[in-house]
Design an enzyme around this catalytic site. Structure first.
Site, short mmCIF file in Angstrom:
data_model
loop_
_atom_site.label_atom_id
_atom_site.label_comp_id
_atom_site.label_asym_id
_atom_site.label_seq_id
_atom_site.Cartn_x
_atom_site.Cartn_y
_atom_site.Cartn_z
N ASP A 76 0.21 -10.81 0.89
CA ASP A 76 1.36 -10.00 0.49
C ASP A 76 2.55 -10.14 1.43
O ASP A 76 2.44 -10.76 2.51
CB ASP A 76 0.96 -8.52 0.38
CG ASP A 76 0.09 -8.05 1.55
OD1 ASP A 76 0.12 -8.71 2.60
OD2 ASP A 76 -0.61 -7.03 1.41
N ASN A 98 -6.21 4.64 1.42
CA ASN A 98 -6.29 5.08 0.01
C ASN A 98 -7.02 4.05 -0.86
O ASN A 98 -6.96 4.11 -2.08
CB ASN A 98 -4.88 5.33 -0.55
CG ASN A 98 -4.02 4.07 -0.57
OD1 ASN A 98 -4.47 3.00 -0.15
ND2 ASN A 98 -2.80 4.19 -1.05
N HIS A 101 -6.42 0.79 -0.92
CA HIS A 101 -5.66 -0.39 -1.37
C HIS A 101 -6.18 -1.66 -0.71
O HIS A 101 -6.67 -1.64 0.41
CB HIS A 101 -4.14 -0.21 -1.21
CG HIS A 101 -3.58 -0.34 0.16
ND1 HIS A 101 -2.80 0.63 0.75
CD2 HIS A 101 -3.65 -1.34 1.07
CE1 HIS A 101 -2.42 0.23 1.94
NE2 HIS A 101 -2.92 -0.96 2.16
N GLU A 123 -2.11 -0.82 -4.86
CA GLU A 123 -2.23 0.62 -4.62
C GLU A 123 -3.06 1.26 -5.74
O GLU A 123 -3.27 0.65 -6.78
CB GLU A 123 -0.83 1.23 -4.59
CG GLU A 123 0.08 0.68 -3.50
CD GLU A 123 -0.22 1.27 -2.12
OE1 GLU A 123 -1.33 1.79 -1.90
OE2 GLU A 123 0.66 1.19 -1.25
C1 GLP Z 1 -1.40 -3.14 4.89
C2 GLP Z 1 -1.69 -4.51 4.27
C3 GLP Z 1 -3.13 -4.65 3.86
C4 GLP Z 1 -4.03 -4.17 4.99
C5 GLP Z 1 -3.81 -2.69 5.22
C6 GLP Z 1 -4.67 -2.12 6.34
O1 GLP Z 1 -0.89 -2.22 3.99
N1 GLP Z 1 -0.86 -4.83 3.17
O2 GLP Z 1 -3.39 -6.00 3.53
O3 GLP Z 1 -5.36 -4.40 4.67
O4 GLP Z 1 -2.47 -2.50 5.55
O5 GLP Z 1 -4.06 -2.31 7.59
P1 GLP Z 1 -4.76 -2.15 8.98
O6 GLP Z 1 -5.67 -3.31 9.10
O7 GLP Z 1 -3.65 -2.20 9.98
O8 GLP Z 1 -5.46 -0.85 8.96
#
Ligand code: GLP
Length: 259
Positions: free
Chosen positions: A78, A147, A149, A154
């Site tokens: 993304d 949440n 995702h 989402e």
């Molecule tokens: C972001 C990314 C996701 C990631 C998520 C969790 O929103 N788009 O791909 O998995 O956060 O992030 P973290 O690993 O910092 O908890």
């Protein structure tokens, strides 16, 4: 392929590592072994803080000449919309800094959705075409949002979605505000690989660390398969491993979850 609702079918495999470092070591090793075993491999990569321990190890092993990314192509999940690739908070900059600039990957083998494409729809279609042209993703690394995702899919995301434009949930913008000067600076939209693009990967490795992820993980593993909790779709994937540290695993048991 096994039928998703076949009795006795493995829905997900759960592996628990002691802590974040052990989890990162295990994931980095697992994928490095695959890189070494194949002449060419396509990896799906994620941003966020969770995969950083994996990336640090790969960098170390490349420096020590124990690993080479010469045969590796990558597709990131993304990117924020409205940020040029060289914006310091773009996922492009993040990946360059945390991994690509420090390993021997060919720049032309690196793919990240573009956040400032003039025609977003056309760009998304082109991204999907590039994944197909590369032969599909062999191993997809995922993190998970509080949440549920995955990527930026989402709650409510379509199970059949390919790479597309999304509006970010407020909770996601808040969670990601730590990377920006202030919350208002967090973009409101992103381009993300869709749930279908993710499910097309031959193997999925979801990484989660810390107590804050334990509920989202338990719901993904044991809850209903529903767009309300996007990571629950992984129960339908034929080869998906949840690699967790002890805190993220508070709500689950190690081993295979079968139907
Ligand atoms: C972001 C990314 C996701 C990631 C998520 C969790 O929103 N788009 O791909 O998995 O956060 O992030 P973290 O690993 O910092 O908890």
């Amino acid at each position: 392929m096994r039928q998703p609702f076949e009795k006795g079918r493995v829905l997900v495999r759960i592996e628990i590592a002691r802590d974040y470092e052990a989890l990162s070591e295990r994931a980095a090793r697992l994928i490095a072994d695959e890189i070494e075993a194949r002449e060419r491999i396509v990896l799906g990569l994620a941003t966020g803080s969770t995969p950083l321990g994996v990336y640090r190890r790969w960098i170390e092993w490349v420096r020590a000449e124990q690993l080479s990314f010469a045969g590796v192509s990558t597709f990131n999940l993304d990117e924020y919309v409205g940020l040029a690739p060289d914006h310091p908070q773009s996922y492009w900059s993040f990946m360059q800094e945390k991994l690509f600039r420090q390993i021997d990957i060919r720049p032309s083998n690196v793919h990240i959705p573009q956040g400032n494409a003039e025609d977003v729809q056309a760009h998304c279609a082109e991204y999907e075409r590039q994944i197909r042209a590369a032969g599909g993703i062999d191993i997809q690394i995922l993190g998970i949002g509080g949440n549920g995702h995955i990527g930026f899919n989402e709650p409510g995301a379509e199970f059949g979605g390919s790479t597309h434009l999304v509006a970010l949930a407020e909770s996601t913008r808040r969670a990601n505000a730590r990377f920006f000067k202030k919350e208002e600076d967090v973009p409101t939209h992103a381009v993300t690989m869709g749930l279908k693009s993710i499910m097309n990967a031959r193997q999925i490795l979801l990484l989660a660390s810390g107590r804050g992820k334990s509920e989202a993980v338990a719901r993904a593993v044991y809850g209903d398969v529903t767009p309300d909790h996007p990571a629950s779709i992984l129960q339908l994937h034929p080869n998906c491993v949840f690699l967790l540290d002890e805190e993220a695993a508070l709500g689950v048991t190690e081993g295979e979850r079968t139907r």
